[in-house]
Design a protein around this motif. Structure first.
Motif, PDB file in Angstrom:
ATOM      1  N   TYR A  15       0.896  -1.161   0.000  1.00  0.00           N
ATOM      2  CA  TYR A  15       0.000   0.000   0.000  1.00  0.00           C
ATOM      3  C   TYR A  15       0.927   1.201   0.000  1.00  0.00           C
ATOM      4  O   TYR A  15       1.459   1.549   1.059  1.00  0.00           O
ATOM      5  N   ILE A  33       3.972   0.920   2.266  1.00  0.00           N
ATOM      6  CA  ILE A  33       3.779  -0.147   3.261  1.00  0.00           C
ATOM      7  C   ILE A  33       3.835  -1.509   2.592  1.00  0.00           C
ATOM      8  O   ILE A  33       3.070  -1.814   1.675  1.00  0.00           O
ATOM      9  N   ALA A  62       2.870  -4.855   2.673  1.00  0.00           N
ATOM     10  CA  ALA A  62       1.866  -5.615   3.423  1.00  0.00           C
ATOM     11  C   ALA A  62       2.010  -7.127   3.225  1.00  0.00           C
ATOM     12  O   ALA A  62       1.789  -7.899   4.157  1.00  0.00           O
ATOM     13  N   ALA A 112      -3.219 -12.992  13.301  1.00  0.00           N
ATOM     14  CA  ALA A 112      -3.677 -11.899  14.162  1.00  0.00           C
ATOM     15  C   ALA A 112      -4.050 -10.678  13.323  1.00  0.00           C
ATOM     16  O   ALA A 112      -3.864 -10.657  12.109  1.00  0.00           O
ATOM     17  N   ASN A 113      -4.539  -9.644  13.986  1.00  0.00           N
ATOM     18  CA  ASN A 113      -4.880  -8.384  13.313  1.00  0.00           C
ATOM     19  C   ASN A 113      -3.665  -7.824  12.581  1.00  0.00           C
ATOM     20  O   ASN A 113      -2.571  -7.810  13.117  1.00  0.00           O
ATOM     21  N   GLY A 114      -3.897  -7.392  11.362  1.00  0.00           N
ATOM     22  CA  GLY A 114      -2.826  -6.736  10.617  1.00  0.00           C
ATOM     23  C   GLY A 114      -1.820  -7.696  10.014  1.00  0.00           C
ATOM     24  O   GLY A 114      -0.797  -7.272   9.482  1.00  0.00           O
ATOM     25  N   ALA A 115      -2.081  -8.986  10.048  1.00  0.00           N
ATOM     26  CA  ALA A 115      -1.124  -9.964   9.529  1.00  0.00           C
ATOM     27  C   ALA A 115      -1.063  -9.935   7.996  1.00  0.00           C
ATOM     28  O   ALA A 115      -0.054 -10.303   7.406  1.00  0.00           O
ATOM     29  N   GLY A 116      -2.139  -9.499   7.373  1.00  0.00           N
ATOM     30  CA  GLY A 116      -2.146  -9.446   5.911  1.00  0.00           C
ATOM     31  C   GLY A 116      -3.162 -10.384   5.279  1.00  0.00           C
ATOM     32  O   GLY A 116      -3.101 -10.662   4.081  1.00  0.00           O
ATOM     33  N   LYS A 117      -4.114 -10.855   6.053  1.00  0.00           N
ATOM     34  CA  LYS A 117      -5.109 -11.801   5.529  1.00  0.00           C
ATOM     35  C   LYS A 117      -6.013 -11.127   4.489  1.00  0.00           C
ATOM     36  O   LYS A 117      -6.203 -11.646   3.381  1.00  0.00           O
ATOM     37  N   SER A 118      -6.565  -9.979   4.880  1.00  0.00           N
ATOM     38  CA  SER A 118      -7.452  -9.285   3.933  1.00  0.00           C
ATOM     39  C   SER A 118      -6.686  -8.833   2.705  1.00  0.00           C
ATOM     40  O   SER A 118      -7.200  -8.888   1.581  1.00  0.00           O
ATOM     41  N   THR A 119      -5.459  -8.395   2.921  1.00  0.00           N
ATOM     42  CA  THR A 119      -4.644  -7.972   1.781  1.00  0.00           C
ATOM     43  C   THR A 119      -4.428  -9.135   0.813  1.00  0.00           C
ATOM     44  O   THR A 119      -4.456  -8.945  -0.408  1.00  0.00           O
ATOM     45  N   ARG A 147      -7.519  -9.380  -1.192  1.00  0.00           N
ATOM     46  CA  ARG A 147      -7.630  -8.248  -2.130  1.00  0.00           C
ATOM     47  C   ARG A 147      -6.656  -8.399  -3.287  1.00  0.00           C
ATOM     48  O   ARG A 147      -6.939  -7.970  -4.402  1.00  0.00           O
ATOM     49  N   GLU A 178     -14.335  -8.047   3.592  1.00  0.00           N
ATOM     50  CA  GLU A 178     -14.468  -7.776   5.013  1.00  0.00           C
ATOM     51  C   GLU A 178     -15.548  -6.717   5.212  1.00  0.00           C
ATOM     52  O   GLU A 178     -15.625  -5.742   4.474  1.00  0.00           O
ATOM     53  N   GLU A 209     -13.554 -13.009   6.959  1.00  0.00           N
ATOM     54  CA  GLU A 209     -14.152 -12.919   8.298  1.00  0.00           C
ATOM     55  C   GLU A 209     -15.668 -12.889   8.296  1.00  0.00           C
ATOM     56  O   GLU A 209     -16.286 -11.938   8.791  1.00  0.00           O
ATOM     57  N   GLN A 245     -10.545 -14.891  12.074  1.00  0.00           N
ATOM     58  CA  GLN A 245      -9.850 -14.662  13.351  1.00  0.00           C
ATOM     59  C   GLN A 245     -10.198 -15.806  14.286  1.00  0.00           C
ATOM     60  O   GLN A 245      -9.416 -16.187  15.144  1.00  0.00           O
TER      61      GLN A 245
END
Ligand SMILES: Nc1ncnc2c1ncn2[C@@H]1O[C@H](COP(=O)(O)OP(=O)(O)OP(=O)(O)O)[C@@H](O)[C@H]1O
Ligand SMILES: [Mg+2]
Lengths: 238, 304
Positions: free
Chosen positions: A15, A18, A20, A39-46, A49, A87, A164, A196
């Motif tokens: 990004y 960043i 990711a 965990a949060n921010g690990a890059g799953k949604s990325t 995408r 998400e 999620e 999660q």
């Protein structure tokens, strides 16, 4: 051995500055449910995408059904039958449930076929049928998730990406969503599931990958991951 | 003239004026609804449409005459040409700025407006161009008020265009896609919708409607000039805001309301023709104080 529907190789996504995704690779085979955990921010949604083309990879390769889709436009990827439920559901609030479903079936040119698929969706989610002409923003969180999934199914996906689906839902609804995903998979839909809620996801999945800061740090059969208490504790906090 | 006749006459004038405004307001509102851009160049497409229609009519009149037989194909050709111009403007001026701050796009829209006005200025030398037709004054008499067939056709054409548009947007695949893009473009891409193509279609339709309005206005008033889009752009914007910007029936309603207000405003002692624009914009300001979302605009409904 079943075919790889989806393959990622050394995928890196940014990004802006960043970094990711820092080089991830895995496969999803025909008929499988693969869970992507972390965990949060690990890059799953990325990861999702990147696969669906919303945030294309800067390096590496994404292959869907043998076709290189790394730099394909998102709408073209969707037309190939790779459908991403993002998400937060992202239903079209202010439009009716029926219109949301019709939009999911945008690539279906024949109105009669679209109608048949809508009816199939209503049969699967009766709660949506009752409210088909109501504004979708009036649905509860769980119902909105049902609608998001039903909308994706309108395209008869070869591969379904779910980000999620249990987010923000009461435990009883989480179970219902998980049952729905299992039913879809048993009916032949291949699924890549981001969660999660690792325990629930691993009960459903055949295979799992655990992500941490843009990398896959652990991958294996779901049963193995479930059994690996130390690792589950360390990486999933469960 | 007795009061009743005056009112009837202004009702006719207001409806005609209002249908020109409404056609322009529709494009304004559609583009705003879909990409949240106030396309300041939209009024100029009305002007370009009038010139394109004039050009076509000049070519056709020797052969089809300058009656409806020549005017109708001129309107259609102008709509197609200006529709394509709208698509080209979107492609070269707005699409590269899709992810840019809104202010950059607004400034670009002003620049596009200047380019269009000055291009036509350069070609016409700033002269008024006579838009002469063979349409006579035949019509029907309602008491002392004479309503020409031309006036009826103008209003009728506008209404037909608006109804067709409303059906398109509410019933068809691409109409649905337009409304969905207004809500969440990325989610649309995930459904296989080509967002850029749908936006181009929006520009095509909006620009074509503005062109239709421009030709009809040329036919009605008999004269066109490079600056004619400016004020109507502002008025159409006002109409779109009064109706609830982004809302199609709202733009029609706002346009008609504005036309009627203006027509009746000229009859109020102390306002007259000179002050009618002040009257109209003052109404807009007052209206927004009491109903900021416009007549048909809804406040955002959110639920998580
Ligand atoms: N639009 C964005 N712009 C900039 N950085 C982003 C953006 N979206 C995500 N990131 C960053 O990319 C990294 C991965 O985010 P991502 O959303 O993929 O995580 P996730 O695993 O889905 O987390 P969560 O469980 O919270 O949904 C994070 O460091 C995040 O801050
Ligand atoms: Mg996420």
């Amino acid at each position: 051995m079943s075919e790889a529907v989806l393959r990622l190789e050394e995928v890196e996504t940014y990004y802006g500055e960043i970094h990711a995704l820092r080089g991830i690779g895995f496969e999803v085979r025909e008929g499988q449910v693969v869970a992507l955990l972390g965990a949060n921010g690990a890059g799953k949604s990325t990861s999702l995408r990147t696969i669906s083309g919303l945030v294309p990879a800067r390096r590496g390769k994404v292959t869907f059904m043998g076709q290189d889709i790394t730099r394909m436009a998102a709408h073209r990827i969707a037309q190939l039958g790779l459908v991403h439920v993002p998400e937060g559901r992202r239903i079209f609030k202010g439009m009716t449930i029926e219109e949301n479903l019709d939009l999911g079936g945008f690539t279906v040119l024949d109105a009669e076929e679209r109608r048949r698929r809508r009816e199939a969706a209503y049969a699967m989610f009766p709660i949506l049928a009752e409210r088909r002409h109501r504004d979708s923003s009036l649905l509860s969180g769980g119902e909105q998730q049902m609608l998001a999934i039903a909308r994706a199914l309108m395209a008869r996906p070869r591969l379904l990406l779910l980000d999620e689906p249990s987010m923000g839902l009461a435990p009883i609804l989480v179970q219902e969503i998980m049952r729905t995903i299992r039913r879809l998979n048993e009916a032949g839909t291949t699924v890549l599931l981001v969660e999660q809620n690792a325990r629930a996801a691993l009960r459903l999945a055949h295979y799992g990958c655990v992500m941490e800061t843009g990398r896959i740090v652990l991958a294996g059969e779901a049963a193995e991951l479930r059994a690996n208490e130390a690792l589950t504790k360390a990486y999933l906090g469960a | 003239m007795p009061l009743q006749e005056i009112l009837l006459q202004q009702l006719a004038n207001g409806l005609i004026l209002g249908s020109f405004y409404a056609l322009v307001a529709l494009g304004y509102s559609m583009v705003y609804g879909v990409i949240k851009l106030l396309n300041f160049a939209h009024g100029d497409l009305y002007m370009v449409g009038a010139f394109a229609g004039f050009g076509c009519l000049s070519l056709f009149s020797g052969w089809l005459g300058a009656g409806w037989a020549g005017i109708v194909p001129s309107i259609l050709l102008s709509m197609v040409a200006v529709g394509l111009l709208g698509v080209v403007i979107d492609r070269i001026a707005y699409r590269p700025l899709r992810e840019a701050p809104k202010l950059s796009v607004l400034i670009t829209a002003l620049a596009v407006s200047m380019v269009l006005e000055n291009t036509v200025l350069a070609f016409t030398g700033g002269q008024f161009t006579a838009f002469s037709t063979d349409l006579g004054f035949a019509g029907i008499d309602l008491g002392l008020v004479h309503v020409t067939y031309t006036q009826m056709v103008l209003v009728g054409t506008s209404i037909v265009l608006m109804v067709v548009l409303e059906l398109f947007v509410s019933r068809t695949r691409y109409g649905r896609a337009m409304r969905a893009i207004a809500i969440d473009p990325d989610a649309c891409r995930l459904m296989g919708i080509d967002v850029n193509r749908t936006i181009a279609l929006t520009f095509f339709i909006g620009s074509a409607l503005a062109a239709a309005s421009g030709v009809l206005a040329g036919v009605y008033y008999g004269s066109i000039n490079f600056f004619m889009g400016f004020l109507i752009g502002l008025k159409a914007f006002t109409a779109a805001v009064i109706g609830g910007i982004g809302n199609i029936p709202g733009a029609m309603l706002g346009g008609l309301l504005l036309g009627l207000l203006e027509a009746f405003g000229t009859q109020i002692p102390g306002i007259g023709g000179q002050w009618k624009d002040v009257f109209v914009f003052a109404f807009l300001i007052l209206f927004l104080v009491f109903r900021p979302t416009g007549i048909l605009g809804k406040p955002e409904v959110e639920r998580m």
